[in-house]
Design a protein around this motif. Structure first.
Motif, PDB file in Angstrom:
ATOM      1  N   PHE A 130       0.904  -1.104   0.003  1.00  0.00           N
ATOM      2  CA  PHE A 130      -0.060  -0.085  -0.018  1.00  0.00           C
ATOM      3  C   PHE A 130       0.863   1.383   0.011  1.00  0.00           C
ATOM      4  O   PHE A 130       1.282   1.474   0.981  1.00  0.00           O
ATOM      5  CB  PHE A 130      -0.971  -0.060   1.152  1.00  0.00           C
ATOM      6  N   ARG A 190       4.351   0.859   2.081  1.00  0.00           N
ATOM      7  CA  ARG A 190       4.092   0.042   2.942  1.00  0.00           C
ATOM      8  C   ARG A 190       3.970  -1.244   2.555  1.00  0.00           C
ATOM      9  O   ARG A 190       2.919  -1.410   1.846  1.00  0.00           O
ATOM     10  CB  ARG A 190       2.940   0.378   4.118  1.00  0.00           C
ATOM     11  N   ALA A 226       2.641  -4.810   2.799  1.00  0.00           N
ATOM     12  CA  ALA A 226       1.681  -5.482   3.777  1.00  0.00           C
ATOM     13  C   ALA A 226       2.018  -7.009   3.648  1.00  0.00           C
ATOM     14  O   ALA A 226       1.793  -7.750   4.680  1.00  0.00           O
ATOM     15  CB  ALA A 226       0.265  -5.012   3.532  1.00  0.00           C
ATOM     16  N   PRO A 277       0.413 -10.743  15.136  1.00  0.00           N
ATOM     17  CA  PRO A 277      -0.034  -9.393  15.857  1.00  0.00           C
ATOM     18  C   PRO A 277      -0.677  -8.469  14.890  1.00  0.00           C
ATOM     19  O   PRO A 277      -0.759  -8.827  13.614  1.00  0.00           O
ATOM     20  CB  PRO A 277       1.270  -8.757  15.908  1.00  0.00           C
ATOM     21  N   ASN A 278      -1.299  -7.444  15.176  1.00  0.00           N
ATOM     22  CA  ASN A 278      -2.080  -6.280  14.576  1.00  0.00           C
ATOM     23  C   ASN A 278      -1.026  -5.785  13.470  1.00  0.00           C
ATOM     24  O   ASN A 278       0.131  -5.582  13.647  1.00  0.00           O
ATOM     25  CB  ASN A 278      -2.573  -5.285  15.224  1.00  0.00           C
ATOM     26  N   GLY A 279      -1.429  -5.742  12.303  1.00  0.00           N
ATOM     27  CA  GLY A 279      -0.690  -5.154  11.346  1.00  0.00           C
ATOM     28  C   GLY A 279       0.385  -6.310  10.398  1.00  0.00           C
ATOM     29  O   GLY A 279       0.977  -6.018   9.477  1.00  0.00           O
ATOM     30  N   ALA A 280       0.153  -7.572  10.756  1.00  0.00           N
ATOM     31  CA  ALA A 280       0.977  -8.715  10.285  1.00  0.00           C
ATOM     32  C   ALA A 280       0.438  -9.099   9.012  1.00  0.00           C
ATOM     33  O   ALA A 280       1.530  -9.551   8.287  1.00  0.00           O
ATOM     34  CB  ALA A 280       0.745  -9.787  11.129  1.00  0.00           C
ATOM     35  N   GLY A 281      -0.551  -8.482   8.437  1.00  0.00           N
ATOM     36  CA  GLY A 281      -0.984  -8.702   6.870  1.00  0.00           C
ATOM     37  C   GLY A 281      -2.210  -9.954   6.730  1.00  0.00           C
ATOM     38  O   GLY A 281      -2.558 -10.248   5.714  1.00  0.00           O
ATOM     39  N   LYS A 282      -2.574 -10.214   8.018  1.00  0.00           N
ATOM     40  CA  LYS A 282      -3.912 -11.457   7.863  1.00  0.00           C
ATOM     41  C   LYS A 282      -5.061 -11.181   7.060  1.00  0.00           C
ATOM     42  O   LYS A 282      -5.264 -11.663   6.067  1.00  0.00           O
ATOM     43  CB  LYS A 282      -4.010 -11.967   9.330  1.00  0.00           C
ATOM     44  N   THR A 283      -5.464  -9.760   7.489  1.00  0.00           N
ATOM     45  CA  THR A 283      -6.588  -9.407   6.652  1.00  0.00           C
ATOM     46  C   THR A 283      -6.218  -9.202   5.234  1.00  0.00           C
ATOM     47  O   THR A 283      -7.294  -9.409   4.438  1.00  0.00           O
ATOM     48  CB  THR A 283      -7.214  -8.345   7.357  1.00  0.00           C
ATOM     49  N   THR A 284      -5.432  -8.640   4.759  1.00  0.00           N
ATOM     50  CA  THR A 284      -4.792  -8.558   3.613  1.00  0.00           C
ATOM     51  C   THR A 284      -4.664  -9.807   2.844  1.00  0.00           C
ATOM     52  O   THR A 284      -5.238  -9.921   1.482  1.00  0.00           O
ATOM     53  CB  THR A 284      -3.640  -7.737   3.592  1.00  0.00           C
ATOM     54  N   GLU A 316     -11.842 -12.805  12.164  1.00  0.00           N
ATOM     55  CA  GLU A 316     -12.069 -12.710  13.735  1.00  0.00           C
ATOM     56  C   GLU A 316     -13.597 -12.952  13.815  1.00  0.00           C
ATOM     57  O   GLU A 316     -14.403 -11.862  14.234  1.00  0.00           O
ATOM     58  CB  GLU A 316     -11.645 -11.313  14.339  1.00  0.00           C
ATOM     59  N   HIS A 363      -7.639 -14.228  17.200  1.00  0.00           N
ATOM     60  CA  HIS A 363      -6.628 -14.210  18.316  1.00  0.00           C
ATOM     61  C   HIS A 363      -6.882 -15.142  19.526  1.00  0.00           C
ATOM     62  O   HIS A 363      -6.108 -15.073  20.395  1.00  0.00           O
ATOM     63  CB  HIS A 363      -6.534 -12.696  18.791  1.00  0.00           C
TER      64      HIS A 363
HETATM   65  N1  LIG Z   1      -6.163  -0.217   2.576  1.00  0.00           N
HETATM   66  C1  LIG Z   1      -5.032   0.175   3.172  1.00  0.00           C
HETATM   67  N2  LIG Z   1      -4.355   1.329   2.943  1.00  0.00           N
HETATM   68  C2  LIG Z   1      -2.789   1.415   3.685  1.00  0.00           C
HETATM   69  N3  LIG Z   1      -2.419   0.444   4.099  1.00  0.00           N
HETATM   70  C3  LIG Z   1      -3.222  -0.536   4.579  1.00  0.00           C
HETATM   71  C4  LIG Z   1      -4.312  -0.868   3.861  1.00  0.00           C
HETATM   72  N4  LIG Z   1      -4.839  -1.985   4.408  1.00  0.00           N
HETATM   73  C5  LIG Z   1      -3.867  -2.510   5.126  1.00  0.00           C
HETATM   74  N5  LIG Z   1      -3.081  -1.644   5.265  1.00  0.00           N
HETATM   75  C6  LIG Z   1      -1.598  -1.919   5.983  1.00  0.00           C
HETATM   76  O1  LIG Z   1      -1.035  -3.406   5.505  1.00  0.00           O
HETATM   77  C7  LIG Z   1      -0.581  -3.855   6.751  1.00  0.00           C
HETATM   78  C8  LIG Z   1      -1.363  -5.229   7.236  1.00  0.00           C
HETATM   79  O2  LIG Z   1      -2.668  -4.741   7.526  1.00  0.00           O
HETATM   80  P1  LIG Z   1      -3.918  -6.106   7.883  1.00  0.00           P
HETATM   81  O3  LIG Z   1      -4.818  -5.360   7.930  1.00  0.00           O
HETATM   82  O4  LIG Z   1      -3.517  -7.184   6.569  1.00  0.00           O
HETATM   83  O5  LIG Z   1      -3.051  -6.697   9.112  1.00  0.00           O
HETATM   84  P2  LIG Z   1      -3.869  -7.622  10.176  1.00  0.00           P
HETATM   85  O6  LIG Z   1      -2.866  -8.854  10.612  1.00  0.00           O
HETATM   86  O7  LIG Z   1      -5.188  -8.181   9.490  1.00  0.00           O
HETATM   87  O8  LIG Z   1      -4.082  -7.034  11.722  1.00  0.00           O
HETATM   88  P3  LIG Z   1      -5.195  -7.098  12.698  1.00  0.00           P
HETATM   89  O9  LIG Z   1      -5.041  -8.047  13.412  1.00  0.00           O
HETATM   90  O10 LIG Z   1      -4.937  -5.493  13.471  1.00  0.00           O
HETATM   91  O11 LIG Z   1      -6.721  -6.963  11.815  1.00  0.00           O
HETATM   92  C9  LIG Z   1      -0.669  -2.597   8.039  1.00  0.00           C
HETATM   93  O12 LIG Z   1       0.436  -2.124   8.123  1.00  0.00           O
HETATM   94  C10 LIG Z   1      -1.967  -1.939   7.416  1.00  0.00           C
HETATM   95  O13 LIG Z   1      -1.777  -0.694   8.158  1.00  0.00           O
END
Ligand SMILES: Nc1ncnc2c1ncn2[C@@H]1O[C@H](COP(=O)(O)OP(=O)(O)OP(=O)(O)O)[C@@H](O)[C@H]1O
Length: 248
Positions: free
Chosen positions: A14, A17, A19, A38-45, A161, A193
């Motif tokens: 992104f 950054r 992801a 952890p938060n921000g690891a990239g799971k949702t992406t 989640e 989690h």
């Molecule tokens: N639409 C977006 N625009 C910019 N950055 C993004 C976007 N979506 C995700 N990111 C960034 O990509 C990285 C991974 O985000 P992601 O949501 O995949 O993490 P996650 O592991 O699911 O976290 P969580 O446990 O908090 O849900 C983070 O640094 C986030 O800020």
């Protein structure tokens, strides 16, 4: 085991950054996989790329042999997605919400009413079917969104989640519904989690950190939930910026 999801060299940025960084992952038909990190690891992406909501910057996604770049709408028809966003229409009743999605998914018209009744009973909302979704509590909305995701009997369930907002009774009921889907070879992938619950339910445990897949083992190769927790901490504790550690 036949594979149903195959990700090769997957990266997603992104802006500046990163992801996801060069993920390779194959998931077999009928597997139940838990993803931690952890938060921000990239799971949702990662889940959003599998469900074709977003495209990778690099790499390939094959779902049931279909390339996500070539036929994303066919892939969407195979997937049921549950996340903290419920994707419901507040002004429609529970039943109307499901009718709307049933038409979108092209469910056979003769069976729509029966299917909706069954699924509403499954998530304990049958008695509230004709009330507006906007009047539901958060947990009830989450239950309706679980019904929406399962309505078209998807072969892949992607859950981000899914326990969010569910009380203990609803969580137990959700797990009953979830395990019921296992009879028909449904492939299930769940970000959570909740290590204890996932360890009980899933076949395979993944840990992601900073956009990379850092751990991937079958549950049968992990001695105990305690051993898994130690592994998790040893991976994410090295990351001093790990935001999700407090969720552990
Ligand atoms: N639409 C977006 N625009 C910019 N950055 C993004 C976007 N979506 C995700 N990111 C960034 O990509 C990285 C991974 O985000 P992601 O949501 O995949 O993490 P996650 O592991 O699911 O976290 P969580 O446990 O908090 O849900 C983070 O640094 C986030 O800020």
């Amino acid at each position: 085991m036949d594979s149903i999801i195959s990700l090769t060299g997957l990266s997603k940025s992104f802006g500046r950054r990163k992801a996801l960084n060069n993920i390779d992952l194959v998931i077999g038909k009928g597997e139940f996989v838990a993803i931690f990190g952890p938060n921000g690891a990239g799971k949702t992406t990662l889940l959003k790329i599998m469900s074709t909501i977003i495209e990778p910057t690099k790499g390939n996604v094959l779902i049931n042999g279909i390339d996500s770049k070539k036929d994303p709408s066919k892939i969407r028809g195979m997937i049921g997605a549950i996340s903290h966003e419920t994707y419901l229409y507040d002004e429609l009743t529970a039943r109307e919400n499901l009718e709307f999605f049933a038409h979108m998914y092209d469910i056979d018209k003769d069976h729509i009413d029966d299917r909706i009744d069954d699924i509403l009973k499954n998530v304990n909302l049958f008695q509230r079917a004709d009330e507006r979704a906007g009047s539901f509590s958060r947990g009830m909305k989450q239950r309706l969104s679980i019904a929406r995701a399962l309505l078209h009997q998807p072969s892949i369930l992607l859950m981000d989640e899914p326990y969010t907002g569910l009380d203990q009774h609803a969580a137990a009921n959700f797990e009953r519904v979830l395990m019921g889907t296992g009879n028909s070879d449904v492939t299930r992938i769940m970000i959570t989690h909740n290590i204890e619950r996932a360890f009980e339910l899933c076949d395979r445990m993944l840990i992601m950190d900073r956009g990379e897949l850092r751990f991937d083992k079958l549950k049968t190769d992990i001695e105990s939930v305690e051993e898994f927790k130690e592994q998790y901490l040893s991976i994410v504790e090295k990351d001093t910026d790990a935001e999700g550690i407090s969720n552990f």
